[in-house]
Motif scaffolding. Sequence first.
Motif, PDB file in Angstrom:
ATOM      1  N   PRO A 177       0.818  -1.214   0.000  1.00  0.00           N
ATOM      2  CA  PRO A 177       0.000   0.000   0.000  1.00  0.00           C
ATOM      3  C   PRO A 177       0.857   1.272   0.000  1.00  0.00           C
ATOM      4  O   PRO A 177       0.474   2.278  -0.603  1.00  0.00           O
ATOM      5  CB  PRO A 177      -0.825  -0.114   1.294  1.00  0.00           C
ATOM      6  N   GLU A 178       2.031   1.207   0.638  1.00  0.00           N
ATOM      7  CA  GLU A 178       2.920   2.379   0.667  1.00  0.00           C
ATOM      8  C   GLU A 178       3.444   2.711  -0.728  1.00  0.00           C
ATOM      9  O   GLU A 178       3.471   3.877  -1.133  1.00  0.00           O
ATOM     10  CB  GLU A 178       4.088   2.133   1.628  1.00  0.00           C
ATOM     11  N   THR A 179       3.858   1.694  -1.464  1.00  0.00           N
ATOM     12  CA  THR A 179       4.326   1.911  -2.837  1.00  0.00           C
ATOM     13  C   THR A 179       3.193   2.440  -3.696  1.00  0.00           C
ATOM     14  O   THR A 179       3.372   3.377  -4.475  1.00  0.00           O
ATOM     15  CB  THR A 179       4.887   0.598  -3.438  1.00  0.00           C
ATOM     16  N   PHE A 180       2.021   1.863  -3.546  1.00  0.00           N
ATOM     17  CA  PHE A 180       0.846   2.298  -4.298  1.00  0.00           C
ATOM     18  C   PHE A 180       0.568   3.785  -4.025  1.00  0.00           C
ATOM     19  O   PHE A 180       0.364   4.560  -4.953  1.00  0.00           O
ATOM     20  CB  PHE A 180      -0.363   1.441  -3.905  1.00  0.00           C
ATOM     21  N   SER A 181       0.582   4.179  -2.752  1.00  0.00           N
ATOM     22  CA  SER A 181       0.316   5.578  -2.380  1.00  0.00           C
ATOM     23  C   SER A 181       1.379   6.520  -2.925  1.00  0.00           C
ATOM     24  O   SER A 181       1.070   7.626  -3.383  1.00  0.00           O
ATOM     25  CB  SER A 181       0.235   5.721  -0.859  1.00  0.00           C
ATOM     26  N   ARG A 182       2.640   6.077  -2.869  1.00  0.00           N
ATOM     27  CA  ARG A 182       3.733   6.907  -3.394  1.00  0.00           C
ATOM     28  C   ARG A 182       3.552   7.144  -4.900  1.00  0.00           C
ATOM     29  O   ARG A 182       3.666   8.274  -5.385  1.00  0.00           O
ATOM     30  CB  ARG A 182       5.080   6.235  -3.132  1.00  0.00           C
ATOM     31  N   ARG A 184       0.735   6.926  -6.589  1.00  0.00           N
ATOM     32  CA  ARG A 184      -0.483   7.717  -6.773  1.00  0.00           C
ATOM     33  C   ARG A 184      -0.187   9.213  -6.550  1.00  0.00           C
ATOM     34  O   ARG A 184      -0.606  10.052  -7.354  1.00  0.00           O
ATOM     35  CB  ARG A 184      -1.554   7.223  -5.796  1.00  0.00           C
ATOM     36  N   ARG A 185       0.529   9.525  -5.467  1.00  0.00           N
ATOM     37  CA  ARG A 185       0.877  10.927  -5.199  1.00  0.00           C
ATOM     38  C   ARG A 185       1.718  11.505  -6.336  1.00  0.00           C
ATOM     39  O   ARG A 185       1.493  12.633  -6.782  1.00  0.00           O
ATOM     40  CB  ARG A 185       1.652  11.045  -3.891  1.00  0.00           C
ATOM     41  N   LYS A 186       2.676  10.740  -6.803  1.00  0.00           N
ATOM     42  CA  LYS A 186       3.569  11.197  -7.878  1.00  0.00           C
ATOM     43  C   LYS A 186       2.784  11.485  -9.151  1.00  0.00           C
ATOM     44  O   LYS A 186       2.987  12.521  -9.802  1.00  0.00           O
ATOM     45  CB  LYS A 186       4.652  10.138  -8.145  1.00  0.00           C
ATOM     46  N   LEU A 187       1.864  10.593  -9.509  1.00  0.00           N
ATOM     47  CA  LEU A 187       1.108  10.759 -10.750  1.00  0.00           C
ATOM     48  C   LEU A 187       0.039  11.849 -10.641  1.00  0.00           C
ATOM     49  O   LEU A 187      -0.343  12.436 -11.642  1.00  0.00           O
ATOM     50  CB  LEU A 187       0.487   9.441 -11.173  1.00  0.00           C
ATOM     51  N   LEU A 188      -0.428  12.098  -9.431  1.00  0.00           N
ATOM     52  CA  LEU A 188      -1.459  13.154  -9.259  1.00  0.00           C
ATOM     53  C   LEU A 188      -0.852  14.548  -9.166  1.00  0.00           C
ATOM     54  O   LEU A 188      -1.550  15.539  -9.348  1.00  0.00           O
ATOM     55  CB  LEU A 188      -2.292  12.871  -7.994  1.00  0.00           C
ATOM     56  N   SER A 189       0.456  14.624  -8.867  1.00  0.00           N
ATOM     57  CA  SER A 189       1.053  15.968  -8.713  1.00  0.00           C
ATOM     58  C   SER A 189       1.560  16.528 -10.026  1.00  0.00           C
ATOM     59  O   SER A 189       1.571  15.968 -11.044  1.00  0.00           O
ATOM     60  CB  SER A 189       2.202  15.914  -7.713  1.00  0.00           C
TER      61      SER A 189
END
Length: 189
Positions: A177-182, A184-189
């Motif tokens: 989940p941590e990799t997924f969140s990282r 996701r944050r990268k692609l949304l910014s």
Amino acid sequence: MNELESHIHQHFGISLDDCQRVSGLFRPETLEKGSYFLRTGKFCNKLSFIESGMIRVYVNLPEKEVTQWIGTAGYFITDIQGFMFRNPSRFNIQALTDTRLFTIDYEGYLTMGKLIPKWHEFEKLFMSKCFVMLENRIFDLISMPAEERYQKLFDQNRELFNQVPLQYLASMLGMTPETFSRIRRKLLS
């Protein structure tokens, strides 16, 4: 023509008359959010077409829960090993939302070969499509970096990202989940 008949006709080229014969063997079924289609260790005696809703296929391992697949409208759901070979299931299959299905039991499934002359061609094509889908998922898991797997799932099934707990998606993609969140944050910014 219902969703099941339309899907069978469109994806497998079965005549409209045969589609009606096939769909006549299926019965409507509903699953409430959180209820189980199948539990680990039980025998799977049904194959269902998802008309609407979402279903998660997962297994409980000693140290974690692993999501194998999220089924959405337009897909079939079963435990193939259990349904075809009559083995107890290793998977839990649970409704993530209220779900409407068209369901056939094992005896009805066997009846199709007697009712539809081209049934064995359809069955072969159906199993081949299932195999190719699994083969592609395995190839993606062993050949694509996590970011590319995330992006591919997002491009193909964007609705999952707003309706399914993100830890299920991370598990299905073979990441924490941590990799997924990282990602996701990268692609949304």
